[in-house]
Motif scaffolding. Structure first.
Motif, mmCIF file in Angstrom:
data_model
loop_
_atom_site.group_PDB
_atom_site.id
_atom_site.type_symbol
_atom_site.label_atom_id
_atom_site.label_comp_id
_atom_site.label_asym_id
_atom_site.label_seq_id
_atom_site.Cartn_x
_atom_site.Cartn_y
_atom_site.Cartn_z
ATOM 1 N N GLY A 131 0.807 -1.221 0.000
ATOM 2 C CA GLY A 131 0.000 0.000 0.000
ATOM 3 C C GLY A 131 0.833 1.261 0.000
ATOM 4 O O GLY A 131 0.503 2.244 0.678
ATOM 5 N N VAL A 132 1.940 1.251 -0.755
ATOM 6 C CA VAL A 132 2.859 2.390 -0.791
ATOM 7 C C VAL A 132 2.577 3.258 -2.014
ATOM 8 O O VAL A 132 2.590 2.761 -3.133
ATOM 9 C CB VAL A 132 4.332 1.904 -0.837
ATOM 10 C CG1 VAL A 132 5.284 3.083 -0.886
ATOM 11 C CG2 VAL A 132 4.639 1.040 0.371
ATOM 12 N N PRO A 133 2.305 4.577 -1.855
ATOM 13 C CA PRO A 133 2.104 5.459 -3.012
ATOM 14 C C PRO A 133 3.346 5.502 -3.907
ATOM 15 O O PRO A 133 4.481 5.488 -3.411
ATOM 16 C CB PRO A 133 1.849 6.828 -2.376
ATOM 17 C CG PRO A 133 1.405 6.534 -0.984
ATOM 18 C CD PRO A 133 2.124 5.283 -0.584
ATOM 19 N N ILE A 134 3.119 5.563 -5.221
ATOM 20 C CA ILE A 134 4.218 5.476 -6.190
ATOM 21 C C ILE A 134 4.244 6.723 -7.073
ATOM 22 O O ILE A 134 3.221 7.113 -7.651
ATOM 23 C CB ILE A 134 4.053 4.217 -7.065
ATOM 24 C CG1 ILE A 134 4.198 2.959 -6.198
ATOM 25 C CG2 ILE A 134 5.082 4.180 -8.195
ATOM 26 C CD1 ILE A 134 3.655 1.707 -6.830
ATOM 27 N N TRP A 238 -6.175 16.162 -11.493
ATOM 28 C CA TRP A 238 -5.299 15.764 -10.393
ATOM 29 C C TRP A 238 -6.142 15.381 -9.168
ATOM 30 O O TRP A 238 -7.096 16.057 -8.828
ATOM 31 C CB TRP A 238 -4.356 16.912 -10.020
ATOM 32 C CG TRP A 238 -3.513 16.548 -8.840
ATOM 33 C CD1 TRP A 238 -3.764 16.819 -7.527
ATOM 34 C CD2 TRP A 238 -2.307 15.781 -8.858
ATOM 35 N NE1 TRP A 238 -2.791 16.286 -6.731
ATOM 36 C CE2 TRP A 238 -1.876 15.631 -7.517
ATOM 37 C CE3 TRP A 238 -1.546 15.215 -9.876
ATOM 38 C CZ2 TRP A 238 -0.718 14.947 -7.175
ATOM 39 C CZ3 TRP A 238 -0.390 14.535 -9.531
ATOM 40 C CH2 TRP A 238 0.015 14.401 -8.201
ATOM 41 N N ASP A 239 -5.766 14.261 -8.514
ATOM 42 C CA ASP A 239 -6.520 13.791 -7.354
ATOM 43 C C ASP A 239 -5.534 13.257 -6.322
ATOM 44 O O ASP A 239 -4.987 12.175 -6.469
ATOM 45 C CB ASP A 239 -7.495 12.695 -7.792
ATOM 46 C CG ASP A 239 -8.394 12.225 -6.647
ATOM 47 O OD1 ASP A 239 -8.178 12.664 -5.506
ATOM 48 O OD2 ASP A 239 -9.292 11.401 -6.898
ATOM 49 N N ASP A 240 -5.310 14.058 -5.241
ATOM 50 C CA ASP A 240 -4.377 13.648 -4.185
ATOM 51 C C ASP A 240 -4.787 12.325 -3.540
ATOM 52 O O ASP A 240 -3.936 11.478 -3.247
ATOM 53 C CB ASP A 240 -4.292 14.725 -3.095
ATOM 54 C CG ASP A 240 -3.128 15.680 -3.342
ATOM 55 O OD1 ASP A 240 -2.047 15.197 -3.701
ATOM 56 O OD2 ASP A 240 -3.316 16.900 -3.182
ATOM 57 N N VAL A 243 -3.725 9.329 -5.505
ATOM 58 C CA VAL A 243 -2.280 9.068 -5.404
ATOM 59 C C VAL A 243 -1.979 8.330 -4.103
ATOM 60 O O VAL A 243 -1.259 7.323 -4.097
ATOM 61 C CB VAL A 243 -1.478 10.394 -5.461
ATOM 62 C CG1 VAL A 243 0.004 10.146 -5.197
ATOM 63 C CG2 VAL A 243 -1.665 11.059 -6.816
ATOM 64 N N LEU A 244 -2.542 8.806 -2.993
ATOM 65 C CA LEU A 244 -2.260 8.202 -1.690
ATOM 66 C C LEU A 244 -2.874 6.813 -1.548
ATOM 67 O O LEU A 244 -2.404 6.011 -0.747
ATOM 68 C CB LEU A 244 -2.761 9.118 -0.565
ATOM 69 C CG LEU A 244 -2.082 10.497 -0.491
ATOM 70 C CD1 LEU A 244 -2.646 11.311 0.656
ATOM 71 C CD2 LEU A 244 -0.567 10.358 -0.350
ATOM 72 N N SER A 245 -3.904 6.513 -2.324
ATOM 73 C CA SER A 245 -4.521 5.179 -2.270
ATOM 74 C C SER A 245 -4.007 4.269 -3.389
ATOM 75 O O SER A 245 -4.603 3.249 -3.693
ATOM 76 C CB SER A 245 -6.041 5.296 -2.339
ATOM 77 O OG SER A 245 -6.425 5.934 -3.551
ATOM 78 N N GLU A 246 -2.908 4.662 -4.001
ATOM 79 C CA GLU A 246 -2.195 3.914 -5.066
ATOM 80 C C GLU A 246 -3.055 3.631 -6.300
ATOM 81 O O GLU A 246 -2.799 2.659 -7.024
ATOM 82 C CB GLU A 246 -1.643 2.551 -4.570
ATOM 83 C CG GLU A 246 -0.926 2.551 -3.269
ATOM 84 C CD GLU A 246 -1.839 2.138 -2.145
ATOM 85 O OE1 GLU A 246 -2.409 1.046 -2.201
ATOM 86 O OE2 GLU A 246 -1.996 2.943 -1.218
ATOM 87 N N LYS A 247 -4.081 4.432 -6.534
ATOM 88 C CA LYS A 247 -4.879 4.256 -7.759
ATOM 89 C C LYS A 247 -4.253 5.013 -8.930
ATOM 90 O O LYS A 247 -4.473 4.684 -10.082
ATOM 91 C CB LYS A 247 -6.319 4.736 -7.536
ATOM 92 C CG LYS A 247 -7.119 3.897 -6.553
ATOM 93 C CD LYS A 247 -8.582 4.325 -6.554
ATOM 94 C CE LYS A 247 -9.424 3.455 -5.639
ATOM 95 N NZ LYS A 247 -9.170 3.718 -4.222
ATOM 96 N N THR A 248 -3.478 6.067 -8.616
ATOM 97 C CA THR A 248 -2.861 6.903 -9.651
ATOM 98 C C THR A 248 -1.393 7.130 -9.303
ATOM 99 O O THR A 248 -1.048 7.291 -8.138
ATOM 100 C CB THR A 248 -3.578 8.265 -9.746
ATOM 101 O OG1 THR A 248 -4.937 8.046 -10.121
ATOM 102 C CG2 THR A 248 -2.927 9.163 -10.791
#
Length: 533
Positions: A131-134, A238-240, A243-248
Motif C-alpha cells: 500500500g505504498v504510493p508510487i 489531479w486527485d491527491d 495518489v495516496l490510495s495507489e490508484k494513480t
C-alpha cells in the motif's frame, strides 16, 4: 516544535527500478538539488570524476551497480528527507524488499526507451501489496525514447494503475529541451552542463512566450502543443486521494544525467507525498503520534567504516521520539538495552544523532545481539513483523583454503550472515561442518567472497551444490518423523539457522515427487519465522 509538527516535516522514500534505468544517478541528482552535495557524482566514475555518494562499497564502484541499499538523510525546504537508494539487480532483491518495509512512498524510475522492465514490475507489485504510493520518473528523455503517450498507456495497461502526467517532455532524444509543467502552465527549457555535475541553467516561460518560441523549432513546438491538447481532452484531473490510495501515479519526465526535470520531480514529490503513516500490528493501528517510542531494524551493515570494523543496525522510527541514551525493550532477547551510540546517516558517512522522530532512519552501533526484523520499543506490547523472508534459489559451499586465516574467515562469514547478505543451512547427519550457503541469486556469493577478502583479508573458494529447490518442513517435526520420510534421489534434509528442518531438492520435479510420496507432510516454500530451541 511538537512531535506532530516534526512528523509532518518527514518524508521517507525509496527509489526503485530495473538495473540501468538511472536510479543511482537520480539519487545523486536529488542530493544535488536538495543541497546535500555540491557536485553530483557519476555511477561509472572515471579517475577525474567524483563517484556517487550512495554507491560507497568498493565492489559497487568497480561494477557500476548498487549492491547494498543506502540511507541518505538531508533537509530541503523545511522538510527532513530520508532517501533510501536500493539495488536494482534481481539477485539483491532481498535487500530491496526489506527496505520497502521502511518507507512511506517510492519513486519508480523507468527508462523511457525501454518502458516497463521485469524487475520494475516485480518491485511495483511489492509496493502495491504494502500500500505504498508510487511516483514515476520517466528517465533518459534525452535519448531516443518511446512515444510519451505510449509510455503512459503502458503504465496503465501493464501495471494497472492510472497515470497522471504532471509535466510533459518538449522534444525527444537529442531534441529534448525541457518539460512543460501542466499545473503551473509553464515551460522549463534547460541547458546541459559538463557531466551533469552542476544544476542545469533553465529558462521559464508560458507556452506562447516569445522567449520559448525562439528556442524551439516549429515542428517540436507544434507537436508539444498538440500532445498537451490531447491530454486536456482526456479529462483526467489531479486527485491527491487517488495518489495516496495507489490508484494513480504522478508521472514526471526528464533526464537525471543532464539534470533536466529533477527539481520539478523533487518539488512535486514533496508537495504530494505522505508524511509517516500509522503501522498495523496484529490488527492494532500504532500511530506515529503514539508517545511510546518504537521502531524496527530493517538492515544491518558491517564495516560501513572499515577503520572501525563495526556493525550498524538501521532502524526505522515508527512512533514516539527517539533520544540518545534511552533504554528500550529488545524483542528478540526480551532484555532492556541502552541505546547510547546512535548516528544520523548519509551514505557511508555518519554523525552522532541525539534525537529522531517517526519517519527517520537512525543507525545504532555496537549491539551484536540485534538482528533484522527486531523491534525496539519503550512499550513491550509493541511488536512489528514487517520483514519478509525469502526462498533461496542458489546453493554453494564456501571453503577456506588458508587455515591460517580461519578466524577471519569464520568471523567475516558470521557477520555477513547476520547482515542477511546470505543464508546458511546445515546438512543433517553430515560429518562436514561447512555450512551450505543459500542465496536468492548467484551474484550474492560474489559479494560475500569480495567482502570476505577486502574487509576481513580472507580468501575463499566457492563450490556449487547440487540443489536448486528448498522447502520447509513443519517446525514441530521430531527426529523420528524425519527418519520416517521417503526422500527422492539426490534430496537431503538440512536445518536453517533457526533449527527448522528443510528438504533440499535437485529440481522442482523432485519436490513434487516428495509431496506425492509423503502426502501427510506439508511443504512450505517460505521460510518459517520461528526459531526452535
Amino acid at each position: 516544535m511538537n512531535i506532530t509538527e516534526e512528523i509532518q516535516k518527514r518524508r521517507t522514500f525509496a527509489i526503485i527500478s530495473h538495473p540501468d534505468a538511472g536510479k543511482t544517478t537520480l539519487t545523486e541528482k536529488l542530493l544535488l538539488y536538495g543541497g546535500a552535495v555540491q557536485l553530483a557524482g557519476s555511477v561509472t566514475a572515471r579517475k577525474n570524476q567524483r563517484a556517487t555518494t550512495s554507491d560507497w562499497m568498493e565492489l559497487e564502484k568497480k561494477r557500476g551497480i548498487s549492491i547494498s541499499s543506502t540511507v541518505l538523510q538531508f533537509d530541503y525546504q523545511g522538510h527532513r528527507l530520508n532517501l533510501l537508494d536500493t539495488p536494482g539487480h534481481k539477485d539483491f532483491s532481498e535487500d530491496t524488499y526489506r527496505v520497502l518495509t521502511a518507507v512511506d512512498s517510492v519513486v519508480m524510475v523507468i527508462d523511457s526507451a525501454k518502458g516497463i522492465e521485469p524487475q520494475t514490475r516485480k518491485l511495483f507489485e511489492v509496493c502495491r501489496q504494502r500500500g505504498v504510493p508510487i511516483f514515476t520518473f520517466m528517465n533518459k528523455c534525452d535519448r531516443p525514447m518511446k512515444d510519451p503517450l505510449a509510455l503512459l498507456d503502458e503504465l496503465e495497461r501493464v501495471l494497472g494503475i492510472g497515470a497522471f502526467p504532471v509535466n510533459w517532455p518538449i522534444g525527444n532524444g537529442f531534441e529534448f529541451q525541457g518539460v512543460y509543467d501542466r499545473q503551473t502552465k509553464l515551460m522549463h527549457l534547460f541547458e546541459r552542463t559538463v557531466g551533469g555535475q552542476y544544476r542545469a541553467p533553465e529558462e521559464v516561460g508560458g507556452i506562447d512566450d516569445p522567449l520559448v518560441r525562439d528556442r524551439l523549432e516549429d515542428a517540436t513546438y507544434h507537436r508539444t502543443v498538440e500532445e498537451l491538447e490531447m491530454l486536456e481532452l482526456a479529462g483526467h484531473a489531479w486527485d491527491d486521494a487517488a495518489v495516496l490510495s495507489e490508484k494513480t501515479t504522478p508521472v514526471f519526465f526528464g533526464s537525471a544525467s543532464n539534470n533536466f526535470g529533477v527539481q520539478l520531480l523533487l518539488d512535486g514529490f514533496l508537495k504530494h507525498s505522505p508524511p509517516p503513516r500509522p503501522r498495523v500490528m496484529g490488527g492494532i493501528e500504532i500511530s506515529p503520534e503514539n508517545p511510546n517510542f518504537s521502531g524496527f531494524i530493517f538492515k544491518i551493515q558491517a564495516n560501513l567504516d572499515p577503520r572501525h570494523r563495526d556493525r550498524i543496525a538501521f532502524v526505522r522510527v515508527c512512533s514516539g521520539k527517539f533520544e540518545r541514551d534511552m533504554t528500550v525493550h529488545h524483542s528478540r532477547s526480551g532484555k532492556r538495552v541502552r541505546l547510547s551510540n546512535s548516528h544520523k546517516l548519509f551514505g557511508n558517512e555518519r554523525e552522532t544523532g541525539d534525537d529522531a522522530y517517526p519517519g527517520d532512519v537512525i543507525g545504532l552501533v555496537g549491539h551484536d545481539s540485534f538482528g533484522i526484523g527486531d523491534t525496539l520499543t519503550t512499550d513491550p506490547k509493541i511488536l512489528y513483523k514487517e520483514i519478509p523472508r525469502f526462498t533461496p534459489e542458489s546453493f554453494s559451499y564456501l571453503h577456506n583454503p588458508n587455515t591460517a586465516k580461519y578466524k577471519q574467515f569464520r568471523q567475516g562469514l558470521e557477520q555477513l550472515m547476520q547482515e542477511g547478505v546470505i543464508q546458511a543451512l546445515y546438512l543433517r547427519n553430515s560429518s562436514v561442518k561447512t555450512p551450505l550457503l543459500a542465496a536468492v541469486g548467484p551474484l550474492q556469493f560474489e559479494v560475500v567472497q569480495f567482502r570476505l577478502e577486502s574487509e576481513y583479508g580472507a580468501v575463499s573458494r566457492l563450490e556449487a551444490a547440487p540443489w536448486t529447490v528448498v522447502r520447509w518442513l513443519p517446525g514441530d517435526m521430531k527426529e523420528d518423523d524425519l527418519d520416517a520420510l521417503t526422500l527422492p534421489t539426490g534430496a537431503r534434509i538440512a536445518y536453517d539457522v533457526g533449527k527448522n528442518p528443510v528438504v533440499l531438492f535437485p529440481n522442482e520435479w523432485s519436490a513434487e515427487y516428495f509431496s506425492r510420496t509423503n502426502e501427510r507432510v506439508p511443504l512450505s516454500a517460505l521460510p518459517l519465522q520461528t526459531a526452535r530451541e
